[in-house]
Design a protein around this motif. Structure first.
Motif, PDB file in Angstrom:
ATOM      1  N   GLU A  11      28.167 -30.725   1.390  1.00 45.20           N
ATOM      2  CA  GLU A  11      28.717 -29.542   2.057  1.00 45.20           C
ATOM      3  C   GLU A  11      27.600 -28.622   2.549  1.00 45.20           C
ATOM      4  OE1 GLU A  11      31.684 -27.336   3.728  1.00 45.20           O
ATOM      5  OE2 GLU A  11      31.917 -29.254   2.695  1.00 45.20           O
ATOM      6  N   TYR A  12      26.568 -28.452   1.748  1.00 44.46           N
ATOM      7  CA  TYR A  12      25.439 -27.607   2.117  1.00 44.46           C
ATOM      8  C   TYR A  12      24.764 -28.143   3.385  1.00 44.46           C
ATOM      9  CZ  TYR A  12      21.180 -24.827   1.611  1.00 44.46           C
ATOM     10  OH  TYR A  12      20.138 -23.958   1.829  1.00 44.46           O
ATOM     11  N   ILE A  13      24.509 -29.444   3.402  1.00 49.22           N
ATOM     12  CA  ILE A  13      23.853 -30.053   4.558  1.00 49.22           C
ATOM     13  C   ILE A  13      24.751 -29.971   5.791  1.00 49.22           C
ATOM     14  CG2 ILE A  13      22.960 -32.211   5.514  1.00 49.22           C
ATOM     15  CD1 ILE A  13      22.057 -32.926   2.616  1.00 49.22           C
ATOM     16  N   LEU A  14      26.039 -30.253   5.620  1.00 45.89           N
ATOM     17  CA  LEU A  14      26.967 -30.176   6.751  1.00 45.89           C
ATOM     18  C   LEU A  14      27.036 -28.768   7.318  1.00 45.89           C
ATOM     19  CD1 LEU A  14      29.857 -32.487   5.494  1.00 45.89           C
ATOM     20  CD2 LEU A  14      28.200 -32.968   7.323  1.00 45.89           C
ATOM     21  N   ASN A  15      27.001 -27.762   6.457  1.00 46.24           N
ATOM     22  CA  ASN A  15      26.991 -26.369   6.928  1.00 46.24           C
ATOM     23  C   ASN A  15      25.719 -26.069   7.710  1.00 46.24           C
ATOM     24  OD1 ASN A  15      29.503 -25.651   5.915  1.00 46.24           O
ATOM     25  ND2 ASN A  15      28.680 -24.966   3.950  1.00 46.24           N
ATOM     26  N   MET A  16      24.597 -26.575   7.224  1.00 44.78           N
ATOM     27  CA  MET A  16      23.337 -26.379   7.948  1.00 44.78           C
ATOM     28  C   MET A  16      23.408 -27.035   9.327  1.00 44.78           C
ATOM     29  SD  MET A  16      20.473 -26.868   4.942  1.00 44.78           S
ATOM     30  CE  MET A  16      19.088 -26.586   6.034  1.00 44.78           C
ATOM     31  N   LEU A  17      23.959 -28.235   9.387  1.00 43.17           N
ATOM     32  CA  LEU A  17      24.088 -28.935  10.668  1.00 43.17           C
ATOM     33  C   LEU A  17      25.016 -28.182  11.612  1.00 43.17           C
ATOM     34  CD1 LEU A  17      24.275 -32.634   9.441  1.00 43.17           C
ATOM     35  CD2 LEU A  17      22.582 -31.716  11.039  1.00 43.17           C
ATOM     36  N   ALA A  18      26.083 -27.621  11.078  1.00 40.45           N
ATOM     37  CA  ALA A  18      27.050 -26.883  11.895  1.00 40.45           C
ATOM     38  C   ALA A  18      26.425 -25.625  12.503  1.00 40.45           C
ATOM     39  CB  ALA A  18      28.276 -26.526  11.061  1.00 40.45           C
ATOM     40  N   GLN A  19      25.448 -25.060  11.823  1.00 39.82           N
ATOM     41  CA  GLN A  19      24.800 -23.839  12.307  1.00 39.82           C
ATOM     42  C   GLN A  19      23.781 -24.115  13.402  1.00 39.82           C
ATOM     43  OE1 GLN A  19      23.202 -21.883   8.845  1.00 39.82           O
ATOM     44  NE2 GLN A  19      25.222 -21.626   7.914  1.00 39.82           N
ATOM     45  N   ASN A  20      23.352 -25.367  13.540  1.00 41.89           N
ATOM     46  CA  ASN A  20      22.357 -25.711  14.553  1.00 41.89           C
ATOM     47  C   ASN A  20      23.036 -26.336  15.763  1.00 41.89           C
ATOM     48  OD1 ASN A  20      20.229 -24.819  13.025  1.00 41.89           O
ATOM     49  ND2 ASN A  20      19.838 -26.817  12.101  1.00 41.89           N
ATOM     50  N   ASP A  21      22.777 -25.790  16.927  1.00 39.64           N
ATOM     51  CA  ASP A  21      23.391 -26.295  18.151  1.00 39.64           C
ATOM     52  C   ASP A  21      22.902 -27.692  18.526  1.00 39.64           C
ATOM     53  OD1 ASP A  21      24.874 -23.981  18.464  1.00 39.64           O
ATOM     54  OD2 ASP A  21      23.312 -23.000  19.663  1.00 39.64           O
ATOM     55  N   ASN A  22      21.703 -28.036  18.098  1.00 41.04           N
ATOM     56  CA  ASN A  22      21.144 -29.325  18.488  1.00 41.04           C
ATOM     57  C   ASN A  22      21.588 -30.482  17.583  1.00 41.04           C
ATOM     58  OD1 ASN A  22      19.674 -28.826  16.174  1.00 41.04           O
ATOM     59  ND2 ASN A  22      17.663 -29.026  17.142  1.00 41.04           N
ATOM     60  N   GLY A  23      22.417 -30.209  16.586  1.00 37.48           N
ATOM     61  CA  GLY A  23      22.927 -31.265  15.715  1.00 37.48           C
ATOM     62  C   GLY A  23      21.857 -31.894  14.849  1.00 37.48           C
ATOM     63  N   GLN A  24      20.849 -31.109  14.519  1.00 33.91           N
ATOM     64  CA  GLN A  24      19.740 -31.630  13.727  1.00 33.91           C
ATOM     65  C   GLN A  24      19.262 -30.558  12.761  1.00 33.91           C
ATOM     66  OE1 GLN A  24      15.853 -32.291  15.716  1.00 33.91           O
ATOM     67  NE2 GLN A  24      16.075 -34.394  14.985  1.00 33.91           N
ATOM     68  N   VAL A  25      18.876 -31.001  11.570  1.00 31.76           N
ATOM     69  CA  VAL A  25      18.331 -30.075  10.592  1.00 31.76           C
ATOM     70  C   VAL A  25      17.151 -30.758   9.901  1.00 31.76           C
ATOM     71  CG1 VAL A  25      19.877 -30.768   8.709  1.00 31.76           C
ATOM     72  CG2 VAL A  25      18.917 -28.479   8.722  1.00 31.76           C
ATOM     73  N   GLU A  26      16.152 -29.968   9.623  1.00 28.94           N
ATOM     74  CA  GLU A  26      14.981 -30.466   8.912  1.00 28.94           C
ATOM     75  C   GLU A  26      14.848 -29.650   7.634  1.00 28.94           C
ATOM     76  OE1 GLU A  26      10.385 -30.641  10.041  1.00 28.94           O
ATOM     77  OE2 GLU A  26      11.652 -31.785  11.424  1.00 28.94           O
ATOM     78  N   LEU A  27      14.680 -30.327   6.526  1.00 28.85           N
ATOM     79  CA  LEU A  27      14.586 -29.634   5.250  1.00 28.85           C
ATOM     80  C   LEU A  27      13.660 -30.382   4.308  1.00 28.85           C
ATOM     81  CD1 LEU A  27      16.715 -31.434   3.260  1.00 28.85           C
ATOM     82  CD2 LEU A  27      18.308 -30.296   4.768  1.00 28.85           C
ATOM     83  N   LYS A  28      13.346 -29.731   3.213  1.00 24.91           N
ATOM     84  CA  LYS A  28      12.521 -30.343   2.171  1.00 24.91           C
ATOM     85  C   LYS A  28      13.428 -30.691   0.995  1.00 24.91           C
ATOM     86  CE  LYS A  28       8.169 -28.110   3.280  1.00 24.91           C
ATOM     87  NZ  LYS A  28       7.320 -29.257   3.523  1.00 24.91           N
TER      88      LYS A  28
END
Length: 159
Positions: A11-28
């Motif tokens: 859910e956390y990752i999906l929320n991060m993806l939803a917040q980015n318009d480019n459909g991509q998230v980078e995390l550690k």
């Protein structure tokens, strides 16, 4: 309500993806583990089971100092075709497949519009011929696997 840690991580990752318009998230991995109070191995588990190519995600990772995890939603239909081909090619490696099993792959690609009906029929007829050769002991069954894998490798290159 979320049932377990894997659900929380997803859910956390999906929320991060939803917040980015480019459909991509980078995390550690460690930062995410700290954020949701879990072990980094739990993050790895969620990434490998819930963010797969077949579910429409591409996951890239760089380990070590300065490492990252990049999760991308696969939107491009051409990219989706390549993902489908790669999954099938991976499944074909080291297996002894019958025509019936090969037909399942063709039907899957046809349903996802990765190949046309014409292409599916051409491949199916080729495989029927190869099956007859295998049944009559004129060629080894490994030839069927090699032929099928080469067909899908070729399709993936021109997709």
């Amino acid at each position: 309500m979320l049932n377990n840690k894997a659900d929380v991580i997803e859910e956390y990752i999906l929320n991060m993806l939803a917040q980015n318009d480019n459909g991509q998230v980078e995390l550690k991995r460690t930062d995410l583990a700290d954020e949701v109070s879990c072990a980094p191995s739990q993050v790895s588990y969620v990434l490998s089971t819930r963010f797969t190519n077949s579910r429409g995600f591409k996951v890239e990772s760089q380990r070590g100092l300065g490492g990252y995890i990049r999760i991308t939603i696969v939107k491009d239909s051409e990219q989706e075709k390549k993902v489908n081909y790669k999954e099938i090619i991976d499944m074909l490696t080291g297996g002894d497949f019958t025509f019936a099993e090969s037909k399942i792959f063709l039907d899957h690609l046809l349903q996802r519009k990765c190949i046309t009906v014409r292409e599916a029929e051409i491949i199916a007829q080729t495989l029927i011929t190869v099956d007859k050769l295998v049944d009559n002991n004129l060629i080894d069954s490994e030839i069927r696997e090699i032929l099928l894998r080469n067909i899908f490798v070729t399709l993936s290159k021109i997709a």
